[in-house]
Design a protein around this motif. Structure first.
Motif, PDB file in Angstrom:
ATOM      1  N   ALA A   9      14.770  10.124   0.520  1.00  0.00           N
ATOM      2  CA  ALA A   9      14.732  10.055   1.987  1.00  0.00           C
ATOM      3  C   ALA A   9      13.408   9.468   2.477  1.00  0.00           C
ATOM      4  N   VAL A  10      12.313   9.838   1.822  1.00  0.00           N
ATOM      5  CA  VAL A  10      11.007   9.290   2.201  1.00  0.00           C
ATOM      6  C   VAL A  10      10.999   7.780   1.981  1.00  0.00           C
ATOM      7  N   SER A  11      11.504   7.365   0.837  1.00  0.00           N
ATOM      8  CA  SER A  11      11.554   5.937   0.510  1.00  0.00           C
ATOM      9  C   SER A  11      12.406   5.173   1.527  1.00  0.00           C
ATOM     10  N   THR A  12      13.572   5.691   1.826  1.00  0.00           N
ATOM     11  CA  THR A  12      14.463   5.029   2.776  1.00  0.00           C
ATOM     12  C   THR A  12      13.878   5.063   4.187  1.00  0.00           C
ATOM     13  N   HIS A  13      13.259   6.172   4.540  1.00  0.00           N
ATOM     14  CA  HIS A  13      12.625   6.276   5.858  1.00  0.00           C
ATOM     15  C   HIS A  13      11.561   5.203   6.021  1.00  0.00           C
ATOM     16  N   TYR A  14      10.776   5.005   5.002  1.00  0.00           N
ATOM     17  CA  TYR A  14       9.657   4.080   5.118  1.00  0.00           C
ATOM     18  C   TYR A  14      10.064   2.621   4.975  1.00  0.00           C
ATOM     19  N   PHE A  15      10.971   2.345   4.034  1.00  0.00           N
ATOM     20  CA  PHE A  15      11.285   0.949   3.727  1.00  0.00           C
ATOM     21  C   PHE A  15      12.638   0.498   4.250  1.00  0.00           C
ATOM     22  N   GLY A  16      13.403   1.402   4.845  1.00  0.00           N
ATOM     23  CA  GLY A  16      14.684   1.040   5.429  1.00  0.00           C
ATOM     24  C   GLY A  16      15.824   1.103   4.421  1.00  0.00           C
ATOM     25  N   VAL A  17      17.015   0.845   4.935  1.00  0.00           N
ATOM     26  CA  VAL A  17      18.229   0.949   4.127  1.00  0.00           C
ATOM     27  C   VAL A  17      18.425  -0.287   3.253  1.00  0.00           C
ATOM     28  N   LYS A  18      17.964  -1.443   3.754  1.00  0.00           N
ATOM     29  CA  LYS A  18      18.124  -2.664   2.975  1.00  0.00           C
ATOM     30  C   LYS A  18      17.346  -2.529   1.660  1.00  0.00           C
ATOM     31  N   ASN A  19      18.017  -2.774   0.568  1.00  0.00           N
ATOM     32  CA  ASN A  19      17.432  -2.672  -0.774  1.00  0.00           C
ATOM     33  C   ASN A  19      16.945  -1.252  -1.088  1.00  0.00           C
ATOM     34  N   ALA A  20      17.596  -0.242  -0.527  1.00  0.00           N
ATOM     35  CA  ALA A  20      17.163   1.144  -0.722  1.00  0.00           C
ATOM     36  C   ALA A  20      17.147   1.527  -2.197  1.00  0.00           C
ATOM     37  N   GLY A  21      18.125   1.076  -2.952  1.00  0.00           N
ATOM     38  CA  GLY A  21      18.172   1.399  -4.382  1.00  0.00           C
ATOM     39  C   GLY A  21      16.994   0.814  -5.131  1.00  0.00           C
ATOM     40  N   LEU A  22      16.677  -0.433  -4.872  1.00  0.00           N
ATOM     41  CA  LEU A  22      15.540  -1.077  -5.523  1.00  0.00           C
ATOM     42  C   LEU A  22      14.235  -0.418  -5.086  1.00  0.00           C
ATOM     43  N   ASN A  23      14.113  -0.148  -3.791  1.00  0.00           N
ATOM     44  CA  ASN A  23      12.892   0.487  -3.294  1.00  0.00           C
ATOM     45  C   ASN A  23      12.672   1.844  -3.949  1.00  0.00           C
ATOM     46  N   TYR A  24      13.717   2.648  -4.014  1.00  0.00           N
ATOM     47  CA  TYR A  24      13.575   3.961  -4.642  1.00  0.00           C
ATOM     48  C   TYR A  24      13.337   3.805  -6.147  1.00  0.00           C
ATOM     49  N   LYS A  26       0.825  -1.199   0.000  1.00  0.00           N
ATOM     50  CA  LYS A  26       0.000   0.000   0.000  1.00  0.00           C
ATOM     51  C   LYS A  26       0.868   1.260   0.000  1.00  0.00           C
ATOM     52  N   TYR A  27       1.927   1.269   0.803  1.00  0.00           N
ATOM     53  CA  TYR A  27       2.728   2.486   0.909  1.00  0.00           C
ATOM     54  C   TYR A  27       3.587   2.723  -0.326  1.00  0.00           C
ATOM     55  N   TYR A  28       4.020   1.669  -0.988  1.00  0.00           N
ATOM     56  CA  TYR A  28       4.712   1.866  -2.264  1.00  0.00           C
ATOM     57  C   TYR A  28       3.798   2.630  -3.222  1.00  0.00           C
ATOM     58  N   TYR A  29       2.556   2.220  -3.282  1.00  0.00           N
ATOM     59  CA  TYR A  29       1.613   2.852  -4.201  1.00  0.00           C
ATOM     60  C   TYR A  29       1.373   4.312  -3.830  1.00  0.00           C
ATOM     61  N   LEU A  30       1.195   4.576  -2.544  1.00  0.00           N
ATOM     62  CA  LEU A  30       0.946   5.949  -2.110  1.00  0.00           C
ATOM     63  C   LEU A  30       2.144   6.859  -2.384  1.00  0.00           C
ATOM     64  N   ILE A  31       3.328   6.392  -2.044  1.00  0.00           N
ATOM     65  CA  ILE A  31       4.524   7.205  -2.275  1.00  0.00           C
ATOM     66  C   ILE A  31       4.762   7.396  -3.769  1.00  0.00           C
ATOM     67  N   THR A  32       4.611   6.307  -4.524  1.00  0.00           N
ATOM     68  CA  THR A  32       4.806   6.388  -5.972  1.00  0.00           C
ATOM     69  C   THR A  32       3.779   7.327  -6.598  1.00  0.00           C
ATOM     70  N   PHE A  33       2.530   7.225  -6.171  1.00  0.00           N
ATOM     71  CA  PHE A  33       1.481   8.085  -6.720  1.00  0.00           C
ATOM     72  C   PHE A  33       1.726   9.544  -6.360  1.00  0.00           C
ATOM     73  N   SER A  34       2.131   9.811  -5.122  1.00  0.00           N
ATOM     74  CA  SER A  34       2.387  11.207  -4.742  1.00  0.00           C
ATOM     75  C   SER A  34       3.556  11.771  -5.538  1.00  0.00           C
ATOM     76  N   PHE A  35       4.574  10.941  -5.790  1.00  0.00           N
ATOM     77  CA  PHE A  35       5.705  11.385  -6.615  1.00  0.00           C
ATOM     78  C   PHE A  35       5.216  11.674  -8.033  1.00  0.00           C
ATOM     79  N   MET A  36       4.323  10.839  -8.518  1.00  0.00           N
ATOM     80  CA  MET A  36       3.766  11.028  -9.849  1.00  0.00           C
ATOM     81  C   MET A  36       3.028  12.365  -9.955  1.00  0.00           C
ATOM     82  N   MET A  37       2.379  12.789  -8.887  1.00  0.00           N
ATOM     83  CA  MET A  37       1.644  14.058  -8.884  1.00  0.00           C
ATOM     84  C   MET A  37       2.581  15.265  -8.792  1.00  0.00           C
ATOM     85  N   ALA A  38       3.811  15.039  -8.323  1.00  0.00           N
ATOM     86  CA  ALA A  38       4.773  16.130  -8.207  1.00  0.00           C
ATOM     87  C   ALA A  38       5.435  16.469  -9.537  1.00  0.00           C
ATOM     88  N   VAL A  39       5.518  15.520 -10.421  1.00  0.00           N
ATOM     89  CA  VAL A  39       6.328  15.659 -11.638  1.00  0.00           C
ATOM     90  C   VAL A  39       5.699  16.507 -12.740  1.00  0.00           C
TER      91      VAL A  39
END
Length: 180
Positions: free
Chosen positions: A111-126, A1-14
């Protein structure tokens, strides 16, 4: 759910920046600016984008990520909406403020992505979160062409982008995407 929310909010910023960036000079010429002034505006907008990439993440460290995101969405939405009507130097000024906000988004979403999903796999998460950026970047030219065909032209694009920022604010506020 949070991937979708963060991704969607980023989509609205662009869209705000990707809609105006390609037509900034053409629209500025239509709004009583000289070509040399517009080139200087692009140069200064690059500097303000850099400033946004540095200042907004620092602000988020001090005020919290949600507050910094909301403030940045407000700045972005106001700037792009004002571009719908701005002429002369104010057109360049609002473009520079928009560039600052865009840089801020580019600085804070990792930073939002790393804050929410942690440092592990930060590159993939972002990378997954960046899908919102990619999708918006692909859809913005289609939207811009459609808006250009209307009587409002570029102004309609800017107002739609301002509306996208409003949706981004609602997504951040109601989705509580930075709360754990």
């Amino acid at each position: 759910k949070y991937y979708y929310l963060i991704t969607f909010s980023f989509m609205m910023a662009v869209p705000a920046f990707t809609l105006i960036n390609p037509i900034f000079v053409i629209t500025g010429l239509e709004r009583s600016l000289e070509y040399a002034q517009l080139l200087q505006g692009v140069m200064f907008a690059s500097l303000t984008q850099l400033a946004g990439r540095l200042i907004v993440p620092v602000l988020s460290d001090r005020t919290g990520k949600e507050a910094a995101l909301l403030l940045n969405f407000v700045l972005c939405g106001v700037s792009v909406s004002m571009l719908a009507f701005a002429t002369g130097f104010s057109f360049i000024l609002f473009f520079m403020l928009l560039a600052f906000a865009f840089g801020g988004f580019m600085g804070i979403y990792p930073a939002v992505s790393t804050h929410y999903f942690g440092v592990k796999n930060a590159g993939l998460n972002y990378g997954v979160v960046m899908l919102g950026f990619s999708l918006a970047s692909l859809l913005s030219p289609v939207l811009s062409r459609a808006a250009q065909a209307t009587p409002m032209g570029a102004s309609l694009s800017f107002l739609i982008a301002g509306g996208a920022c409003a949706v981004g604010i609602v997504t951040v506020e109601c989705g509580e995407i930075v709360e754990q």
